[in-house]
Design an enzyme around this catalytic site. Structure first.
Site, PDB file in Angstrom:
ATOM      1  N   GLU A  77       0.867  -1.179   0.000  1.00 31.22           N
ATOM      2  CA  GLU A  77       0.000   0.000   0.000  1.00 31.22           C
ATOM      3  C   GLU A  77       0.899   1.222   0.000  1.00 31.22           C
ATOM      4  O   GLU A  77       1.885   1.277   0.735  1.00 31.22           O
ATOM      5  CB  GLU A  77      -0.902   0.009   1.233  1.00 31.22           C
TER       6      GLU A  77
ATOM      7  N   GLU B 278      -2.194  11.513   3.505  1.00 33.60           N
ATOM      8  CA  GLU B 278      -3.382  11.385   4.343  1.00 33.60           C
ATOM      9  C   GLU B 278      -3.212  12.306   5.544  1.00 33.60           C
ATOM     10  O   GLU B 278      -2.094  12.632   5.949  1.00 33.60           O
ATOM     11  CB  GLU B 278      -3.641   9.942   4.768  1.00 33.60           C
TER      12      GLU B 278
END
Length: 286
Positions: free
Chosen positions: A169, A174
């Site tokens: 990932e 974020e």
């Protein structure tokens, strides 16, 4: 004769000893850049996918897929949102920008088969079924929300993966709303992830909610480099990153991380605005 051959033998001896060393050195990857270094798109890369949101009123269904698969079970990390499918309040094109908006909303009267009591609606857009890439230069120009309880994310996962980190990932950017001065970047694998507490992570310190920024990723055979506005913020080796990946844009609500300091419901809706998404790859990878 032997005396005359000695220099030649000595030369051959040292050549034989040094050749493997040179070959080994030549195969070693170049050192990783460090935070603050310039991050530029390499020469020879060409655009293979982009969306600048200049037409239509909703995300282009030929480019974007609404991910709703865990609405019934509930999303990961204790998140509180219901990801709506093609609900214009949650995902729309407005003034030449993609808007992904998380909203406090009573969904009980909407007759949704997969609703399981969530008090917030939002959207999770992916390129699943439309585009995936292994390696490339990615740039997403976006403005992230900084409302307490919001959790915007720009990230990559293998297309056929359900959060088990097989194939990795890549978290390009974020943020959690109660930290308006920090954007996080990370990579996660089956062995190195936030659950085990040993994932590789970097941070960018700036007021991300003040305007649009370019969130960038350079992913090659020997490196994953993430940057903001042309500056390196995080770099690592791509161990185990061997699959094509899809791009994901979403705004989650609450959960163990973003909800750690509560949710400022009165400040919602929380919107992520995206003005462009572009992916480049080497010409020979097209």
């Amino acid at each position: 004769m032997l005396a005359r051959m000695a220099p030649v033998l000595v030369f051959l001896f040292f050549a034989a000893c040094l050749s493997p060393v040179k070959a080994m050195a030549a195969s070693d990857p170049a050192p990783l850049p460090v935070p603050g270094d310039a991050l530029v798109r390499p020469d020879g890369y060409q655009v293979v996918w982009n969306d600048d949101f200049k037409s239509g009123s909703v995300p282009d269904p030929n480019r974007w897929h609404h991910e709703t698969s865990r609405n019934r079970q509930g999303w990961y990390n204790g998140e509180l949102q219901y990801y709506a499918s093609e609900h214009r309040d949650n995902a729309r094109i407005e003034n030449g920008r993609l808007v992904i908006e998380a909203r406090p909303e009573d969904l009980s009267s909407m007759g949704l088969d997969d609703w399981s009591g969530q008090r917030f609606s939002s959207a999770r857009l992916t390129t699943r079924g439309h585009a995936s890439w292994r390696h490339g230069f990615f740039q997403i120009r976006a403005r992230l929300p900084c409302i307490t309880g919001s959790w915007p994310a720009i990230w990559l996962l293998p297309e056929h993966q359900d959060m088990v980190w097989q194939g990795g990932e890549i978290d390009i950017a974020e943020a959690v709303g109660y930290e308006p001065g920090t954007v996080y970047h990370a990579i996660q694998t089956a062995k190195r992830n936030f659950i085990n507490g040993n994932h590789e992570q970097g941070e960018s310190r700036f007021n991300y909610c003040g305007g649009f920024h370019d969130y960038q990723l350079l992913w090659t055979e020997d490196r994953i480099v993430i940057g903001v506005d042309g500056k390196v913020r995080f770099a690592a080796r791509p161990r185990g990153f061997d699959r094509k990946m899809i791009l994901i844009l979403n705004v989650a609500v609450g959960g163990a991380w973003a909800g750690a300091r509560g949710i400022d419901t009165e400040a919602f809706p929380a919107r992520m605005e995206v003005s462009s998404v572009t992916v480049w790859q080497k010409a020979d990878r097209r």
